[in-house]
Scaffold this motif. Sequence first.
Motif, PDB file in Angstrom:
ATOM      1  N   SER A   1      20.581  -7.050  13.895  1.00 13.55           N
ATOM      2  CA  SER A   1      19.914  -7.150  15.190  1.00 13.55           C
ATOM      3  C   SER A   1      18.420  -7.386  15.016  1.00 13.55           C
ATOM      4  O   SER A   1      17.808  -8.176  15.745  1.00 13.55           O
ATOM      5  N   GLY A   2      17.810  -6.715  14.027  1.00 10.49           N
ATOM      6  CA  GLY A   2      16.388  -6.898  13.768  1.00 10.49           C
ATOM      7  C   GLY A   2      16.065  -8.311  13.324  1.00 10.49           C
ATOM      8  O   GLY A   2      15.052  -8.891  13.732  1.00 10.49           O
ATOM      9  N   LEU A   3      16.931  -8.880  12.487  1.00  8.41           N
ATOM     10  CA  LEU A   3      16.746 -10.261  12.053  1.00  8.41           C
ATOM     11  C   LEU A   3      16.882 -11.212  13.235  1.00  8.41           C
ATOM     12  O   LEU A   3      16.071 -12.136  13.408  1.00  8.41           O
ATOM     13  N   HIS A   4      17.902 -10.999  14.056  1.00  7.13           N
ATOM     14  CA  HIS A   4      18.124 -11.823  15.245  1.00  7.13           C
ATOM     15  C   HIS A   4      16.906 -11.743  16.169  1.00  7.13           C
ATOM     16  O   HIS A   4      16.439 -12.761  16.696  1.00  7.13           O
ATOM     17  N   THR A   5      16.386 -10.541  16.348  1.00  5.81           N
ATOM     18  CA  THR A   5      15.201 -10.349  17.186  1.00  5.81           C
ATOM     19  C   THR A   5      14.010 -11.112  16.627  1.00  5.81           C
ATOM     20  O   THR A   5      13.280 -11.786  17.363  1.00  5.81           O
ATOM     21  N   SER A   6      13.808 -11.021  15.311  1.00 11.24           N
ATOM     22  CA  SER A   6      12.688 -11.713  14.680  1.00 11.24           C
ATOM     23  C   SER A   6      12.764 -13.214  14.923  1.00 11.24           C
ATOM     24  O   SER A   6      11.764 -13.857  15.265  1.00 11.24           O
ATOM     25  N   ILE A   7      13.945 -13.774  14.762  1.00 13.32           N
ATOM     26  CA  ILE A   7      14.129 -15.209  14.996  1.00 13.32           C
ATOM     27  C   ILE A   7      13.786 -15.560  16.442  1.00 13.32           C
ATOM     28  O   ILE A   7      13.090 -16.544  16.716  1.00 13.32           O
ATOM     29  N   ASN A   8      14.259 -14.740  17.388  1.00 11.44           N
ATOM     30  CA  ASN A   8      13.975 -15.007  18.803  1.00 11.44           C
ATOM     31  C   ASN A   8      12.487 -14.890  19.118  1.00 11.44           C
ATOM     32  O   ASN A   8      11.954 -15.644  19.940  1.00 11.44           O
ATOM     33  N   VAL A   9      11.804 -13.944  18.479  1.00 10.15           N
ATOM     34  CA  VAL A   9      10.368 -13.801  18.695  1.00 10.15           C
ATOM     35  C   VAL A   9       9.642 -15.057  18.239  1.00 10.15           C
ATOM     36  O   VAL A   9       8.723 -15.555  18.916  1.00 10.15           O
TER      37      VAL A   9
ATOM     38  N   ILE B   1      13.470 -14.345  -5.240  1.00  6.42           N
ATOM     39  CA  ILE B   1      12.098 -13.869  -5.043  1.00  6.42           C
ATOM     40  C   ILE B   1      11.435 -14.622  -3.897  1.00  6.42           C
ATOM     41  O   ILE B   1      10.785 -14.024  -3.029  1.00  6.42           O
ATOM     42  N   VAL B   2      11.611 -15.939  -3.872  1.00  7.90           N
ATOM     43  CA  VAL B   2      11.021 -16.749  -2.804  1.00  7.90           C
ATOM     44  C   VAL B   2      11.584 -16.348  -1.446  1.00  7.90           C
ATOM     45  O   VAL B   2      10.850 -16.193  -0.463  1.00  7.90           O
ATOM     46  N   SER B   3      12.891 -16.153  -1.372  1.00  2.98           N
ATOM     47  CA  SER B   3      13.509 -15.782  -0.092  1.00  2.98           C
ATOM     48  C   SER B   3      13.113 -14.371   0.313  1.00  2.98           C
ATOM     49  O   SER B   3      12.906 -14.095   1.502  1.00  2.98           O
ATOM     50  N   LEU B   4      12.975 -13.447  -0.638  1.00  2.00           N
ATOM     51  CA  LEU B   4      12.586 -12.075  -0.331  1.00  2.00           C
ATOM     52  C   LEU B   4      11.204 -12.029   0.314  1.00  2.00           C
ATOM     53  O   LEU B   4      11.014 -11.397   1.363  1.00  2.00           O
ATOM     54  N   PHE B   5      10.230 -12.699  -0.287  1.00  2.00           N
ATOM     55  CA  PHE B   5       8.867 -12.672   0.244  1.00  2.00           C
ATOM     56  C   PHE B   5       8.774 -13.417   1.576  1.00  2.00           C
ATOM     57  O   PHE B   5       8.089 -12.958   2.500  1.00  2.00           O
ATOM     58  N   ASN B   6       9.447 -14.556   1.684  1.00  2.00           N
ATOM     59  CA  ASN B   6       9.368 -15.313   2.923  1.00  2.00           C
ATOM     60  C   ASN B   6      10.114 -14.623   4.061  1.00  2.00           C
ATOM     61  O   ASN B   6       9.674 -14.666   5.222  1.00  2.00           O
ATOM     62  N   ALA B   7      11.250 -13.996   3.753  1.00  2.00           N
ATOM     63  CA  ALA B   7      11.992 -13.273   4.786  1.00  2.00           C
ATOM     64  C   ALA B   7      11.170 -12.101   5.311  1.00  2.00           C
ATOM     65  O   ALA B   7      11.097 -11.862   6.521  1.00  2.00           O
ATOM     66  N   PHE B   8      10.549 -11.359   4.398  1.00  2.02           N
ATOM     67  CA  PHE B   8       9.697 -10.261   4.822  1.00  2.02           C
ATOM     68  C   PHE B   8       8.490 -10.801   5.587  1.00  2.02           C
ATOM     69  O   PHE B   8       8.015 -10.182   6.557  1.00  2.02           O
ATOM     70  N   GLY B   9       8.006 -11.966   5.176  1.00  2.59           N
ATOM     71  CA  GLY B   9       6.902 -12.596   5.890  1.00  2.59           C
ATOM     72  C   GLY B   9       7.251 -12.926   7.323  1.00  2.59           C
ATOM     73  O   GLY B   9       6.419 -12.819   8.229  1.00  2.59           O
ATOM     74  N   ARG B  10       8.503 -13.320   7.557  1.00  3.32           N
ATOM     75  CA  ARG B  10       8.958 -13.615   8.918  1.00  3.32           C
ATOM     76  C   ARG B  10       8.975 -12.350   9.778  1.00  3.32           C
ATOM     77  O   ARG B  10       8.569 -12.354  10.940  1.00  3.32           O
ATOM     78  N   LEU B  11       9.462 -11.243   9.221  1.00  2.00           N
ATOM     79  CA  LEU B  11       9.480  -9.976   9.957  1.00  2.00           C
ATOM     80  C   LEU B  11       8.060  -9.496  10.237  1.00  2.00           C
ATOM     81  O   LEU B  11       7.752  -9.018  11.334  1.00  2.00           O
TER      82      LEU B  11
END
Length: 464
Positions: free
Chosen positions: A250-258, A439-449
């Motif tokens: 749900s948090g990921l979905h929310t982040s995308i919507n934001v 590593i790239v996906s970890l940092f970028n995913a956290f960057g999105r949040l």
Amino acid sequence: MRLVYMCMFMLAVNHLTAGVKVKNGSQKFSGNKDDKCFCKLKGEVDDCSCKVETIDSVNNQKIYPRLKSLVSRDYFRYFKVNLAKECPFWSDDSRCALKDCHVDTCAEHEVPPALKTNGNGNGKENKYTEKAQEVHSCAEERELSALDTTISDESKEAFKNWTEHDESQDLFCDIDDENSSGLEYVDLSLNPERYTGYKGASPHRIWRTIYEENCFKPQSKYGYGPNSKLAKKPYEDMCLEKRAFYRMVSGLHTSINVHLCAEYLFPSIGYGDSQWGPNLEEFKQRFDPQTSDGEGPQRLKNLYFAYLVELRALAKAAPYLLEEEFFTGNDEEDKETKQGVADLLTVIKSFNDHFDESKLFAGEPTEARKLKEEFRMHFRNISRIMDCVGCDKCRLWGKLQIQGMGTALKILFSGDTIGPQSTVNASSKRNFQLTRSEIVSLFNAFGRLSTSIHTLEVFRKKLQ
């Protein structure tokens, strides 16, 4: 009569001061009817001891600016991904109808030769060749969601060295697509996550499938409004592990919507160009309790839960990440990237209220193992659903963020111990290894949040 006038006067005063809270000698408005989206964004994050206000302060002042700078570095902005995989769950009958949802193949000479031959020199065509595409006029291509596949000649040459360097490493495991012939580098800075025009039945089916078939979810509706105290609390019929899983998704979905609300394309007025910017009405539509079955505010709070999970993963992996070379072949760039990572991890490690993963799967051993496997399989299915997304740019960011969250879970449940003080380090590479893609996906995913939480302040101010 004097008593009647006095009562009327007091009623008028009470009406005028409704929503005004007196604190430390000052008056603060707290009843703004347009601020309902944020009514739950205060106090402790569910199933955590950390407070929303603490996260806002640390993220917006310290973590967000560092991450924003870091992910613009060459090591982090090039993501290797396979966007050509077939949907494993249903026939691909719902591709985005807009021409812009397809990959831009007009400048084919800019695509690295290895991609045109599926990366293995066998000469087979893939979907990015001109012949494999419907004919589109370059003049008709719009900006909405076409992937920008531009890669400089210098970057193409550097990728050869990157590959040689990666192949020399003792990799822990093969992650999704690692050996796929359809892998390609995408410059994330040229393909930002924002509104693409991809809407309707296709994206609805994606999220419906995630929530209904591949996600633990609350069995009962919970109230919101005047009678909410009598309603069942959200998630109380779920165990901690299932609540955590649901809140992460749900948090990921929310982040995308934001992000879609923050980077919304407003049509041109007159002869002016279309403009990207925050869409307050779209934000309210998605998160106001009256237009989201009462769940919008809780969804915003789930964003903070997902943030804490990935924050903890970075803290646990800090000793390992500090030993990474972040190799791109450019010594100065690599040095500055290492310094940037070290600076960010110093801030993250100083955070003193991390998510405690040791509380998960801590029950009876047999049941805990069974639940953990179910947890893993659900998440694996969600990662496969990303190959069903009909818009290539949406698919790119969906795959990256799901992989980043999966990498965070891998970190949290790796190593000899788990819990707030546990770490994984470079000396245990035989038992724990992260690939460049992870590593790239970890940092970028956290960057999105992190960006989403920073963006909430923009909408909060607009609502006030």
